[in-house]
Design a protein around this motif. Structure first.
Motif, PDB file in Angstrom:
ATOM      1  N   ASN A 252     -66.954 -72.278 116.569  1.00 37.51           N
ATOM      2  CA  ASN A 252     -68.060 -71.549 117.196  1.00 37.51           C
ATOM      3  C   ASN A 252     -67.637 -70.345 118.026  1.00 37.51           C
ATOM      4  O   ASN A 252     -68.496 -69.676 118.609  1.00 37.51           O
ATOM      5  CB  ASN A 252     -68.864 -72.504 118.089  1.00 37.51           C
ATOM      6  CG  ASN A 252     -69.555 -73.596 117.289  1.00 37.51           C
ATOM      7  OD1 ASN A 252     -70.060 -73.343 116.201  1.00 37.51           O
ATOM      8  ND2 ASN A 252     -69.562 -74.810 117.821  1.00 37.51           N
ATOM      9  N   ASN A 253     -66.335 -70.056 118.083  1.00 38.04           N
ATOM     10  CA  ASN A 253     -65.894 -68.988 118.983  1.00 38.04           C
ATOM     11  C   ASN A 253     -65.066 -67.902 118.302  1.00 38.04           C
ATOM     12  O   ASN A 253     -64.303 -67.197 118.966  1.00 38.04           O
ATOM     13  CB  ASN A 253     -65.114 -69.586 120.154  1.00 38.04           C
ATOM     14  CG  ASN A 253     -66.032 -70.229 121.177  1.00 38.04           C
ATOM     15  OD1 ASN A 253     -66.538 -69.565 122.085  1.00 38.04           O
ATOM     16  ND2 ASN A 253     -66.269 -71.526 121.017  1.00 38.04           N
ATOM     17  N   GLN A 254     -65.236 -67.756 117.004  1.00 43.25           N
ATOM     18  CA  GLN A 254     -64.605 -66.624 116.331  1.00 43.25           C
ATOM     19  C   GLN A 254     -65.367 -65.354 116.690  1.00 43.25           C
ATOM     20  O   GLN A 254     -66.594 -65.323 116.692  1.00 43.25           O
ATOM     21  CB  GLN A 254     -64.616 -66.818 114.817  1.00 43.25           C
ATOM     22  CG  GLN A 254     -63.856 -65.742 114.053  1.00 43.25           C
ATOM     23  CD  GLN A 254     -63.831 -66.021 112.561  1.00 43.25           C
ATOM     24  OE1 GLN A 254     -64.789 -66.573 112.008  1.00 43.25           O
ATOM     25  NE2 GLN A 254     -62.747 -65.664 111.897  1.00 43.25           N
ATOM     26  N   ARG A 255     -64.644 -64.314 117.025  1.00 42.64           N
ATOM     27  CA  ARG A 255     -65.295 -63.063 117.396  1.00 42.64           C
ATOM     28  C   ARG A 255     -65.799 -62.333 116.151  1.00 42.64           C
ATOM     29  O   ARG A 255     -65.357 -62.595 115.033  1.00 42.64           O
ATOM     30  CB  ARG A 255     -64.335 -62.188 118.197  1.00 42.64           C
ATOM     31  CG  ARG A 255     -63.959 -62.814 119.546  1.00 42.64           C
ATOM     32  CD  ARG A 255     -63.060 -61.919 120.347  1.00 42.64           C
ATOM     33  NE  ARG A 255     -62.658 -62.538 121.601  1.00 42.64           N
ATOM     34  CZ  ARG A 255     -63.290 -62.389 122.752  1.00 42.64           C
ATOM     35  NH1 ARG A 255     -64.387 -61.640 122.813  1.00 42.64           N
ATOM     36  NH2 ARG A 255     -62.844 -62.969 123.850  1.00 42.64           N
ATOM     37  N   GLU A 256     -66.711 -61.433 116.374  1.00 40.63           N
ATOM     38  CA  GLU A 256     -67.366 -60.737 115.263  1.00 40.63           C
ATOM     39  C   GLU A 256     -66.365 -60.037 114.355  1.00 40.63           C
ATOM     40  O   GLU A 256     -66.551 -59.964 113.136  1.00 40.63           O
ATOM     41  CB  GLU A 256     -68.365 -59.721 115.817  1.00 40.63           C
ATOM     42  CG  GLU A 256     -69.184 -59.018 114.754  1.00 40.63           C
ATOM     43  CD  GLU A 256     -70.222 -58.085 115.347  1.00 40.63           C
ATOM     44  OE1 GLU A 256     -70.791 -57.283 114.588  1.00 40.63           O
ATOM     45  OE2 GLU A 256     -70.457 -58.161 116.579  1.00 40.63           O
ATOM     46  N   GLU A 257     -65.270 -59.557 114.938  1.00 40.05           N
ATOM     47  CA  GLU A 257     -64.258 -58.839 114.152  1.00 40.05           C
ATOM     48  C   GLU A 257     -63.364 -59.774 113.339  1.00 40.05           C
ATOM     49  O   GLU A 257     -62.519 -59.313 112.568  1.00 40.05           O
ATOM     50  CB  GLU A 257     -63.384 -57.989 115.075  1.00 40.05           C
ATOM     51  CG  GLU A 257     -64.136 -56.898 115.812  1.00 40.05           C
ATOM     52  CD  GLU A 257     -64.805 -57.405 117.090  1.00 40.05           C
ATOM     53  OE1 GLU A 257     -65.344 -56.572 117.845  1.00 40.05           O
ATOM     54  OE2 GLU A 257     -64.783 -58.636 117.344  1.00 40.05           O
ATOM     55  N   GLY A 258     -63.520 -61.091 113.532  1.00 34.97           N
ATOM     56  CA  GLY A 258     -62.768 -62.050 112.735  1.00 34.97           C
ATOM     57  C   GLY A 258     -61.615 -62.720 113.446  1.00 34.97           C
ATOM     58  O   GLY A 258     -60.928 -63.554 112.864  1.00 34.97           O
ATOM     59  N   PHE A 259     -61.376 -62.382 114.709  1.00 38.39           N
ATOM     60  CA  PHE A 259     -60.237 -62.966 115.409  1.00 38.39           C
ATOM     61  C   PHE A 259     -60.681 -63.942 116.486  1.00 38.39           C
ATOM     62  O   PHE A 259     -61.851 -64.021 116.857  1.00 38.39           O
ATOM     63  CB  PHE A 259     -59.358 -61.868 116.023  1.00 38.39           C
ATOM     64  CG  PHE A 259     -59.978 -61.133 117.191  1.00 38.39           C
ATOM     65  CD1 PHE A 259     -59.744 -61.541 118.493  1.00 38.39           C
ATOM     66  CD2 PHE A 259     -60.781 -60.018 116.983  1.00 38.39           C
ATOM     67  CE1 PHE A 259     -60.310 -60.869 119.575  1.00 38.39           C
ATOM     68  CE2 PHE A 259     -61.344 -59.336 118.054  1.00 38.39           C
ATOM     69  CZ  PHE A 259     -61.112 -59.764 119.351  1.00 38.39           C
ATOM     70  N   TRP A 260     -59.715 -64.699 116.972  1.00 44.34           N
ATOM     71  CA  TRP A 260     -59.877 -65.529 118.163  1.00 44.34           C
ATOM     72  C   TRP A 260     -58.897 -65.011 119.207  1.00 44.34           C
ATOM     73  O   TRP A 260     -57.826 -64.507 118.863  1.00 44.34           O
ATOM     74  CB  TRP A 260     -59.541 -66.986 117.873  1.00 44.34           C
ATOM     75  CG  TRP A 260     -60.540 -67.759 117.077  1.00 44.34           C
ATOM     76  CD1 TRP A 260     -61.531 -68.562 117.555  1.00 44.34           C
ATOM     77  CD2 TRP A 260     -60.619 -67.849 115.647  1.00 44.34           C
ATOM     78  NE1 TRP A 260     -62.222 -69.144 116.517  1.00 44.34           N
ATOM     79  CE2 TRP A 260     -61.685 -68.722 115.335  1.00 44.34           C
ATOM     80  CE3 TRP A 260     -59.889 -67.269 114.595  1.00 44.34           C
ATOM     81  CZ2 TRP A 260     -62.037 -69.037 114.026  1.00 44.34           C
ATOM     82  CZ3 TRP A 260     -60.239 -67.575 113.292  1.00 44.34           C
ATOM     83  CH2 TRP A 260     -61.300 -68.446 113.017  1.00 44.34           C
ATOM     84  N   GLY A 261     -59.237 -65.149 120.481  1.00 41.77           N
ATOM     85  CA  GLY A 261     -58.300 -64.754 121.521  1.00 41.77           C
ATOM     86  C   GLY A 261     -58.849 -63.696 122.446  1.00 41.77           C
ATOM     87  O   GLY A 261     -60.056 -63.425 122.473  1.00 41.77           O
ATOM     88  N   GLU A 262     -57.930 -63.088 123.195  1.00 41.54           N
ATOM     89  CA  GLU A 262     -58.308 -62.195 124.278  1.00 41.54           C
ATOM     90  C   GLU A 262     -58.551 -60.757 123.817  1.00 41.54           C
ATOM     91  O   GLU A 262     -58.008 -60.309 122.810  1.00 41.54           O
ATOM     92  CB  GLU A 262     -57.209 -62.194 125.343  1.00 41.54           C
ATOM     93  CG  GLU A 262     -56.961 -63.552 125.977  1.00 41.54           C
ATOM     94  CD  GLU A 262     -58.196 -64.106 126.657  1.00 41.54           C
ATOM     95  OE1 GLU A 262     -58.899 -63.326 127.337  1.00 41.54           O
ATOM     96  OE2 GLU A 262     -58.473 -65.304 126.507  1.00 41.54           O
ATOM     97  N   CYS A 263     -59.364 -60.061 124.611  1.00 45.58           N
ATOM     98  CA  CYS A 263     -59.589 -58.622 124.434  1.00 45.58           C
ATOM     99  C   CYS A 263     -59.033 -57.888 125.650  1.00 45.58           C
ATOM    100  O   CYS A 263     -58.871 -58.467 126.727  1.00 45.58           O
ATOM    101  CB  CYS A 263     -61.082 -58.318 124.310  1.00 45.58           C
ATOM    102  SG  CYS A 263     -61.866 -59.014 122.847  1.00 45.58           S
ATOM    103  N   ASP A 264     -58.755 -56.603 125.477  1.00 43.78           N
ATOM    104  CA  ASP A 264     -58.319 -55.805 126.614  1.00 43.78           C
ATOM    105  C   ASP A 264     -59.537 -55.281 127.373  1.00 43.78           C
ATOM    106  O   ASP A 264     -60.678 -55.664 127.097  1.00 43.78           O
ATOM    107  CB  ASP A 264     -57.411 -54.660 126.155  1.00 43.78           C
ATOM    108  CG  ASP A 264     -58.115 -53.680 125.216  1.00 43.78           C
ATOM    109  OD1 ASP A 264     -59.364 -53.667 125.165  1.00 43.78           O
ATOM    110  OD2 ASP A 264     -57.401 -52.918 124.534  1.00 43.78           O
ATOM    111  N   GLY A 265     -59.300 -54.405 128.330  1.00 47.06           N
ATOM    112  CA  GLY A 265     -60.387 -53.891 129.149  1.00 47.06           C
ATOM    113  C   GLY A 265     -61.402 -53.066 128.390  1.00 47.06           C
ATOM    114  O   GLY A 265     -62.504 -52.806 128.892  1.00 47.06           O
ATOM    115  N   HIS A 266     -61.050 -52.663 127.176  1.00 46.25           N
ATOM    116  CA  HIS A 266     -61.961 -51.873 126.345  1.00 46.25           C
ATOM    117  C   HIS A 266     -62.629 -52.720 125.263  1.00 46.25           C
ATOM    118  O   HIS A 266     -63.277 -52.185 124.363  1.00 46.25           O
ATOM    119  CB  HIS A 266     -61.198 -50.719 125.693  1.00 46.25           C
ATOM    120  CG  HIS A 266     -60.519 -49.809 126.675  1.00 46.25           C
ATOM    121  ND1 HIS A 266     -61.204 -48.913 127.465  1.00 46.25           N
ATOM    122  CD2 HIS A 266     -59.206 -49.694 127.019  1.00 46.25           C
ATOM    123  CE1 HIS A 266     -60.351 -48.260 128.238  1.00 46.25           C
ATOM    124  NE2 HIS A 266     -59.132 -48.717 127.988  1.00 46.25           N
TER     125      HIS A 266
END
Length: 228
Positions: A62-76
């Motif tokens: 349930n937590n895959q991001r729209e771009e297809g990955f899992w994990g952290e994003c940067d400040g942008h």
């Protein structure tokens, strides 16, 4: 040197008493897709065909991001290099339980399409050089196809740096966190290595180095030896 059957059985008993079965594993889970995926891989001791921590598997689904990955994003809002091993861990967990076929495909597409861009140059953080090649190997072991290793220059650089670390560092030396805290991607994770981890480094909360991933790997390794 191989451990005797009695030693392995005693080790499994120790793990049962101190890891997972008598504690709440969620109490030491960091907010990490990578660690959550490793817990999702652990089979239920009573029903090996089912995950021990279904809540972790559901979280991955349930937590895959729209771009297809899992994990952290940067400040942008862009994925960081942490998303690469995290995404591989998540697709391995889903593959293990034959879940989330579309999520697995999207995750692999993200890794294949973004590894070179996210890494940029030949300088990798120590933790990444240890973990990422190990996750590539694990993905291959479960039958996942990756285009990334075909990018030979980048692939060889990462594996070369990992090999240098494995050859020059002690399992528990001056480096922090110690090499042994990445137990889940050390190969071979043999009986002696597992035994050393448990006897010397089991924390009061039942974890190894407070790492859910390393703890999950140790638990699965000893369960495999018990059933062998």
């Amino acid at each position: 040197m191989e451990l005797s059957l009695s030693s392995i059985q005693a080790l499994v008993k120790e793990i049962k008493e101190e890891m997972f079965l008598n504690i709440d594993p969620y109490s030491f889970v960091s907010p990490s897709a990578y660690d959550t995926a490793w817990l999702a891989m652990v089979p239920d001791p009573q029903e090996p065909g089912q995950p021990m921590f279904k809540g972790c598997l559901d979280w991955v689904l349930n937590n895959q991001r729209e771009e297809g990955f899992w994990g952290e994003c940067d400040g942008h809002g862009m994925p960081t290099i942490e998303s690469l091993p995290a995404t591989l861990a998540c697709v391995v967990a889903l593959k293990k339980w034959n879940a989330g076929t579309k999520e697995v495909e999207r995750g692999l597409e993200f890794v294949d399409g973004n590894t070179e861009k996210l890494l940029g140059d030949d300088h990798f953080p120590r933790w990444f050089a240890i973990i990422f090649p190990g996750m590539i190997d694990l993905a291959h072991e479960v039958g996942l196809e990756l285009a990334f290793p075909k990018q030979l220059g980048l692939s060889m650089n990462i594996y070369s740096e990992r090999q240098s670390i494995l050859e020059t560092e002690e399992l528990v030396g001056e480096q922090y966190p110690p090499l042994l805290s990445y137990l889940e991607v050390l190969t071979p994770a043999d009986d002696n290595l597992i035994k050393e981890s448990l006897t010397k480094h089991l924390s009061l909360d039942g974890s190894l180095f407070h790492s859910p991933a390393a703890t999950a790997r140790a638990f699965m390794a000893t369960r495999e030896r018990e059933s062998a």
